[in-house]
Design an enzyme around this catalytic site. Structure first.
Site, mmCIF file in Angstrom:
data_model
loop_
_atom_site.group_PDB
_atom_site.id
_atom_site.type_symbol
_atom_site.label_atom_id
_atom_site.label_comp_id
_atom_site.label_asym_id
_atom_site.label_seq_id
_atom_site.Cartn_x
_atom_site.Cartn_y
_atom_site.Cartn_z
ATOM 1 N N HIS A 272 0.872 -1.190 0.000
ATOM 2 C CA HIS A 272 0.000 0.000 0.000
ATOM 3 C C HIS A 272 0.902 1.232 0.000
ATOM 4 O O HIS A 272 1.544 1.525 -1.005
ATOM 5 C CB HIS A 272 -0.932 -0.099 1.212
ATOM 6 C CG HIS A 272 -2.056 0.874 1.234
ATOM 7 N ND1 HIS A 272 -2.438 1.628 0.152
ATOM 8 C CD2 HIS A 272 -2.918 1.236 2.237
ATOM 9 C CE1 HIS A 272 -3.463 2.396 0.485
ATOM 10 N NE2 HIS A 272 -3.775 2.181 1.750
ATOM 11 N N HIS A 311 -2.923 -2.373 -9.888
ATOM 12 C CA HIS A 311 -3.843 -1.755 -8.938
ATOM 13 C C HIS A 311 -5.115 -2.580 -8.875
ATOM 14 O O HIS A 311 -5.549 -3.114 -9.886
ATOM 15 C CB HIS A 311 -4.183 -0.323 -9.386
ATOM 16 C CG HIS A 311 -4.716 0.509 -8.271
ATOM 17 N ND1 HIS A 311 -6.032 0.482 -7.902
ATOM 18 C CD2 HIS A 311 -4.093 1.364 -7.434
ATOM 19 C CE1 HIS A 311 -6.193 1.289 -6.876
ATOM 20 N NE2 HIS A 311 -5.039 1.840 -6.567
ATOM 21 N N ASP A 367 2.449 5.256 -7.286
ATOM 22 C CA ASP A 367 3.724 5.128 -6.598
ATOM 23 C C ASP A 367 4.922 4.978 -7.523
ATOM 24 O O ASP A 367 6.059 5.019 -7.061
ATOM 25 C CB ASP A 367 3.688 3.908 -5.652
ATOM 26 C CG ASP A 367 2.806 4.182 -4.460
ATOM 27 O OD1 ASP A 367 2.850 5.320 -3.982
ATOM 28 O OD2 ASP A 367 2.083 3.274 -4.037
HETATM 29 N N1 ACO Z 1 4.085 -7.227 -10.752
HETATM 30 C C1 ACO Z 1 3.935 -8.441 -11.302
HETATM 31 N N2 ACO Z 1 2.763 -9.117 -11.349
HETATM 32 C C2 ACO Z 1 1.714 -8.523 -10.773
HETATM 33 C C3 ACO Z 1 1.790 -7.258 -10.182
HETATM 34 C C4 ACO Z 1 3.033 -6.603 -10.179
HETATM 35 N N3 ACO Z 1 3.180 -5.401 -9.625
HETATM 36 N N4 ACO Z 1 0.575 -6.920 -9.686
HETATM 37 C C5 ACO Z 1 -0.236 -7.943 -9.985
HETATM 38 N N5 ACO Z 1 0.445 -8.912 -10.631
HETATM 39 C C6 ACO Z 1 -0.095 -10.155 -11.202
HETATM 40 C C7 ACO Z 1 -0.325 -11.194 -10.116
HETATM 41 O O1 ACO Z 1 0.811 -12.016 -9.936
HETATM 42 C C8 ACO Z 1 -1.510 -11.935 -10.666
HETATM 43 O O2 ACO Z 1 -1.039 -12.782 -11.669
HETATM 44 P P1 ACO Z 1 -1.740 -14.237 -11.881
HETATM 45 O O3 ACO Z 1 -3.137 -13.925 -12.306
HETATM 46 O O4 ACO Z 1 -0.912 -14.901 -12.914
HETATM 47 O O5 ACO Z 1 -1.680 -14.920 -10.548
HETATM 48 C C9 ACO Z 1 -2.337 -10.861 -11.345
HETATM 49 O O6 ACO Z 1 -1.383 -9.855 -11.724
HETATM 50 C C10 ACO Z 1 -3.400 -10.228 -10.441
HETATM 51 O O7 ACO Z 1 -2.759 -9.792 -9.253
HETATM 52 P P2 ACO Z 1 -3.444 -9.685 -7.847
HETATM 53 O O8 ACO Z 1 -2.406 -9.766 -6.785
HETATM 54 O O9 ACO Z 1 -4.592 -10.639 -7.787
HETATM 55 O O10 ACO Z 1 -4.038 -8.226 -7.917
HETATM 56 P P3 ACO Z 1 -4.559 -7.401 -6.679
HETATM 57 O O11 ACO Z 1 -5.642 -6.540 -7.195
HETATM 58 O O12 ACO Z 1 -4.877 -8.298 -5.532
HETATM 59 O O13 ACO Z 1 -3.294 -6.551 -6.242
HETATM 60 C C11 ACO Z 1 -1.750 -4.794 -5.979
HETATM 61 C C12 ACO Z 1 -3.153 -5.187 -6.450
HETATM 62 C C13 ACO Z 1 -1.566 -5.218 -4.504
HETATM 63 C C14 ACO Z 1 -1.605 -3.272 -6.038
HETATM 64 C C15 ACO Z 1 -0.710 -5.508 -6.890
HETATM 65 O O14 ACO Z 1 -0.880 -5.101 -8.228
HETATM 66 C C16 ACO Z 1 0.723 -5.250 -6.421
HETATM 67 O O15 ACO Z 1 1.216 -5.966 -5.552
HETATM 68 N N6 ACO Z 1 1.423 -4.220 -6.998
HETATM 69 C C17 ACO Z 1 2.755 -3.889 -6.571
HETATM 70 C C18 ACO Z 1 2.704 -3.072 -5.288
HETATM 71 C C19 ACO Z 1 2.227 -1.664 -5.542
HETATM 72 O O16 ACO Z 1 2.673 -0.979 -6.461
HETATM 73 N N7 ACO Z 1 1.324 -1.199 -4.658
HETATM 74 C C20 ACO Z 1 0.788 0.160 -4.721
HETATM 75 C C21 ACO Z 1 -0.648 0.118 -5.048
HETATM 76 S S1 ACO Z 1 -1.281 1.738 -5.201
HETATM 77 C C22 ACO Z 1 -1.456 2.278 -3.618
HETATM 78 O O17 ACO Z 1 -1.616 1.569 -2.686
HETATM 79 C C23 ACO Z 1 -1.361 3.708 -3.446
#
Ligand code: ACO
Length: 447
Positions: A272, A311, A367
């Site tokens: 987050h 996201h 971010d």
């Molecule tokens: N890098 C690589 N793969 C990713 C990423 C990423 N940043 N984000 C999602 N994925 C992939 C997952 O591995 C998953 O793949 P799969 O379907 O093959 O298993 C798919 O995309 C869906 O991902 P989820 O984790 O189910 O998506 P969710 O909506 O739960 O997560 C999140 C959202 C937490 C923001 C995620 O994209 C992430 O971890 N991003 C990196 C951290 C980040 O930048 N956070 C800031 C968010 S913005 C904020 O809080 C202000």
């Protein structure tokens, strides 16, 4: 049931019993409690929805922030984020979020006055801060200090009193930059700087952060404006993890300082508010443009994530990321280019063309570039989530007030699916089977 009622309903047949049900649909939503009537037998609790991480569950009705993740739209109280970033300032946007309308000149002047006259903290807050170790993470300090404010203002417990709520709002928005700057200076062993009433909200924060021996500290106006816009972009984002924490903890009717401390704690996590800090670590680790393909390969094979990408809601470019990218260039004109920028731009370009990210609709989020700007401005990486918390405080407060005033809300208390053991009798310790413990594996602690 009328024809229109039928159109706005969901027909469900439970194949276990053959019974059919009509569930009303309102605002494209069914009430989960309407599922409870669907039972296999009279002793059955009723059907539950299973939704870990709330992927498809609305926890409240809200009038504050609108997001269309597919179209990349973000609006506060109906105003597009692009217009607020260009034409408003942080305190005016905070007023909009909390009160629901943009202020007229007089109201804005009173609001600004009230917040700026609440920037001082109680002298004992300073003592409280001094209890933290010299190397304490400033976000950990902020979580603790915001929570501690509840002991300084016991009147805040009167959450149903509108005047009291207004006072706590002024106190929190006023004091959070002061405590944020104190947490930074604590880690450097620098004396704390008193708030300067002559400066803007954001200018004063920069002064409390960076002022040393100057008689009249004046922040660089380009950096002051850039940081103010960054605060606007972070001010609210509907039911994100930290806002959900504020509402959830607030639903116990605790005082707002405790609820906002919970929001700060949620924001501390790397998925987050900690993500921009993680972006900088990631860019440093990549180190050079030629190592990007190797890094992308490792992400695709599941060895970590591309931080600052993806996201829960935006499945298109995050509109805040677009604005931030523009600000980055304005800031770098003043500060000189952040050496990690070239790696970030190339990483973004490669990821946006890569099938893995395209297929999963992973785009840069707020971010991805914000950390580079903060770093160029002189903020250490562990201050990034703290900056996010300053920006998000008005949003948390607006959501907390909406929650407190919503007659439909109850104490947050989800259900679970219990898959553990059935009843079994307690076994006295001497009759339990012996387990061989591998001390090395379990790292037994010998004090
Ligand atoms: N890098 C690589 N793969 C990713 C990423 C990423 N940043 N984000 C999602 N994925 C992939 C997952 O591995 C998953 O793949 P799969 O379907 O093959 O298993 C798919 O995309 C869906 O991902 P989820 O984790 O189910 O998506 P969710 O909506 O739960 O997560 C999140 C959202 C937490 C923001 C995620 O994209 C992430 O971890 N991003 C990196 C951290 C980040 O930048 N956070 C800031 C968010 S913005 C904020 O809080 C202000």
């Amino acid at each position: 049931m009328t024809d229109s009622d039928k159109r706005n309903s969901l027909s469900i047949t439970d194949n276990r019993t053959g019974k059919s049900y009509e569930i009303p649909i309102e605002h494209g939503t069914i009430r989960s409690t309407d599922l409870r009537q669907i039972k296999e037998s009279d002793s059955d609790f009723g059907l539950l929805g299973y939704d870990p991480g709330y992927l498809n569950t609305a926890s409240c009705k809200s009038l504050i922030t609108y997001i269309d993740g597919d179209k990349g739209i973000l609006r506060y109280r109906g105003y597009p984020i692009e217009q607020l970033a260009e034409k408003s300032n942080f305190l005016e946007t905070a007023y909009l979020l909390i009160k629901g309308e943009l202020p007229d000149k007089e109201r804005l002047a009173v609001w600004t006055y009230n917040i700026r006259h609440n920037t001082m903290t109680h002298a004992n807050v300073t003592k409280f801060m001094e209890g933290f170790r010299y190397d304490a993470h400033p976000m950990g300090i902020l979580v603790g200090t915001v929570g501690a404010l509840s002991t300084f203002y016991p009147d805040a417990k009167d959450i149903s009193n509108e005047e009291s709520r207004k006072l706590q709002v002024r106190r929190l928005i006023g004091k959070i930059p002061t405590m944020a700057a104190m947490s930074f200076r604590h880690s450097l062993g620098l004396p704390y700087v008193h708030p300067d009433i002559e400066l803007s909200y954001t200018g004063n924060f920069l002064s409390m952060m960076f002022r040393t021996m100057e008689r009249n500290y004046r922040p660089n106006p380009v950096l002051e404006k850039a940081l103010d816009v960054l605060f606007i972009l972070h001010a609210d984002h509907e039911q994100n993890c930290s806002t959900n924490a504020v509402r959830s903890v607030g639903s116990s009717m605790v005082d707002p300082y405790s609820a906002i401390a919970a929001g700060c704690a949620a924001l501390y996590g790397p998925l987050h508010g900690g993500a921009n800090e993680a972006v900088i670590h990631m860019l440093k680790e990549i180190g050079s443009i030629d190592r990007i393909p190797e890094f992308i390969k490792s992400v695709k094979s599941g060895e970590g994530r591309l931080m600052g990408f993806g996201h829960r809601v935006y499945k298109n470019y995050d509109p805040r990321a677009k604005i931030i990218k523009e600000i980055a260039f304005q800031v770098f004109e003043e500060t000189g280019k952040n050496p990690l920028l070239d790696i970030a731009i190339e990483l973004e370009r490669i990821a946006l063309e890569d099938e893995y990210f395209v297929k999963r609709k992973l785009y840069p989020n707020v971010d991805f570039y914000s950390g580079l700007i903060y770093q160029a401005m002189g903020f250490p990486t562990d201050m990034f989530p703290v900056l996010f918390a300053i920006g998000r405080t008005p949003g948390w407060l607006a959501q907390w007030i909406e929650h407190v005033k919503d007659p439909e809300q109850k104490i947050a208390r989800p259900r679970q699916i219990y898959l553990g053991e059935d009843t079994r009798d307690f076994v006295p310790i001497e009759k339990r089977p012996k387990r061989v413990i591998d001390e090395q594996k379990f790292g037994i602690c010998r004090l």
